[in-house]
Design an enzyme around this catalytic site. Sequence first.
Site, PDB file in Angstrom:
ATOM      1  N   ARG A 101      29.367 -76.873  19.744  1.00 39.56           N
ATOM      2  CA  ARG A 101      28.289 -77.804  19.351  1.00 39.56           C
ATOM      3  C   ARG A 101      28.321 -77.877  17.836  1.00 39.56           C
ATOM      4  O   ARG A 101      28.083 -76.869  17.156  1.00 39.56           O
ATOM      5  CB  ARG A 101      26.939 -77.296  19.849  1.00 39.56           C
ATOM      6  N   HIS A 128      27.593 -86.702  23.576  1.00 39.52           N
ATOM      7  CA  HIS A 128      27.120 -85.529  24.319  1.00 39.52           C
ATOM      8  C   HIS A 128      27.652 -85.674  25.756  1.00 39.52           C
ATOM      9  O   HIS A 128      26.884 -85.937  26.690  1.00 39.52           O
ATOM     10  CB  HIS A 128      25.586 -85.469  24.285  1.00 39.52           C
ATOM     11  N   GLN A 131      26.146 -83.795  28.798  1.00 44.75           N
ATOM     12  CA  GLN A 131      24.846 -84.325  29.187  1.00 44.75           C
ATOM     13  C   GLN A 131      25.022 -85.554  30.086  1.00 44.75           C
ATOM     14  O   GLN A 131      24.393 -85.661  31.143  1.00 44.75           O
ATOM     15  CB  GLN A 131      24.043 -84.702  27.932  1.00 44.75           C
ATOM     16  N   ASP A 222      15.278 -90.139  24.648  1.00 49.84           N
ATOM     17  CA  ASP A 222      15.668 -88.911  23.942  1.00 49.84           C
ATOM     18  C   ASP A 222      14.769 -88.819  22.705  1.00 49.84           C
ATOM     19  O   ASP A 222      14.043 -89.771  22.370  1.00 49.84           O
ATOM     20  CB  ASP A 222      17.166 -89.004  23.555  1.00 49.84           C
ATOM     21  N   CYS A 261      17.088 -86.041  28.246  1.00 51.34           N
ATOM     22  CA  CYS A 261      18.034 -84.921  28.166  1.00 51.34           C
ATOM     23  C   CYS A 261      17.352 -83.611  27.782  1.00 51.34           C
ATOM     24  O   CYS A 261      17.854 -82.541  28.098  1.00 51.34           O
ATOM     25  CB  CYS A 261      19.146 -85.247  27.173  1.00 51.34           C
ATOM     26  N   ARG A 289      23.232 -79.777  34.492  1.00 50.72           N
ATOM     27  CA  ARG A 289      24.086 -79.450  33.343  1.00 50.72           C
ATOM     28  C   ARG A 289      25.109 -78.388  33.755  1.00 50.72           C
ATOM     29  O   ARG A 289      26.286 -78.480  33.441  1.00 50.72           O
ATOM     30  CB  ARG A 289      23.241 -78.929  32.169  1.00 50.72           C
TER      31      ARG A 289
HETATM   32  N1   CP Z   1      20.044 -81.370  26.437  1.00 54.39           N
HETATM   33  C1   CP Z   1      20.528 -80.396  25.650  1.00 54.39           C
HETATM   34  O1   CP Z   1      21.695 -80.413  25.216  1.00 54.39           O
HETATM   35  O2   CP Z   1      19.657 -79.386  25.413  1.00 54.39           O
HETATM   36  P1   CP Z   1      19.873 -78.205  24.372  1.00 54.39           P
HETATM   37  O3   CP Z   1      19.860 -78.804  22.999  1.00 54.39           O
HETATM   38  O4   CP Z   1      18.712 -77.279  24.606  1.00 54.39           O
HETATM   39  O5   CP Z   1      21.187 -77.543  24.655  1.00 54.39           O
HETATM   40  N1  NVA Z   2      20.033 -86.519  20.315  1.00 52.35           N
HETATM   41  C1  NVA Z   2      19.630 -85.140  20.384  1.00 52.35           C
HETATM   42  C2  NVA Z   2      20.113 -84.527  21.654  1.00 52.35           C
HETATM   43  C3  NVA Z   2      19.709 -83.099  21.854  1.00 52.35           C
HETATM   44  C4  NVA Z   2      20.227 -82.535  23.134  1.00 52.35           C
HETATM   45  C5  NVA Z   2      20.155 -84.392  19.178  1.00 52.35           C
HETATM   46  O1  NVA Z   2      21.304 -84.626  18.780  1.00 52.35           O
HETATM   47  O2  NVA Z   2      19.424 -83.586  18.621  1.00 52.35           O
END
Ligand code: CP
Ligand code: NVA
Length: 309
Positions: A101, A128, A131, A222, A261, A289
């Site tokens: 990430r 993502h 997701q 989101d 999400c 997930r």
């Molecule tokens: N939806 C998602 O990726 O959640 P987290 O940021 O908690 O991993």
């Molecule tokens: N768009 C959000 C998604 C988190 C899972 C972010 O990037 O923070």
Amino acid sequence: MKKDLLSFKDWTRSELEALLTLAMQIKAHPHAYRSALDGLSVVALFEKPSLRTRVSFDIGIHKLGGHMVYLDSQSNKLVGREDTKDMGANLACWADAIVARVFAHSTLETLASAAKVPVINALCDRYHPCQALADFLTIRERYADLSKVKLAYLGDGNNVTHSLMLVGVALGCEVIVVSPKGYEVDQEIVALSKQRAAQFGGKLTLSHDPNAAIGAHVLYTDTWISMGDSTPLEQIKDTFAAYAINENLMSRTGADYVMHCQPAHRDLEISGALIDSDKSLLMQQAENRMHGQNAILVSLLAKNFKAQL
Ligand code: CP
Ligand code: NVA
């Protein structure tokens, strides 16, 4: 040759359908897959916080018989200590895959070219994919024929939106993206999604008007401010207010379900009561997930594994 999963942008409809089928199979028969990753280790490197992604990968890998090492780049100051290229090459000396990430998509590309093992995108600034896979698994569990589904996303055009577009149109869905002016999705990903829609049968519609979501089966939203964006909420709150998903929008559009999400901000982009209602698919998404990611791991790391069903 190793295969990475940095995005689903070059996955065909049949490849995506096969992955969804595998995810459903793993979900239905977890015991049949409990040795799929026997003896394999996965490093999970996080530059940003996470609840769902971190825990679902860790527990999911354990359920497949593998082992995960969590690297918290925030508290361990891994970024900047050495070149990403060297980090990727070193991690691949021990790990059988790298889940990452990161802030910039280019970091994933560097890791993928330096590491001789698969790299899986656990969220970056552009995509993502894990997701989106869980989300279409969730929608598929509610609607047998994805080509008849209209999914309307309302809010900030971001990483999650991009992956929903790329995967959704390839699975034959109609994806409607409704964002305020100035917060639209990336034009390059729009062009690619339209190309994929033409190739695989889906449809992409873009709008600034929340009424474009009328007739959608599912509404999705989101956070209005993604991780790494320091814009104060007060600055954008009024711009986004008309895009919030609440009971009024659900009845105006006639939607069956709401998705997010998460992490969600109750009574901002989505009403708290809707999250808790029987129209909410949020926990099904969260559960999926793990099943989606396990399908990704099996397909990248244990392609020849024969499940004993
Ligand atoms: N939806 C998602 O990726 O959640 P987290 O940021 O908690 O991993
Ligand atoms: N768009 C959000 C998604 C988190 C899972 C972010 O990037 O923070």
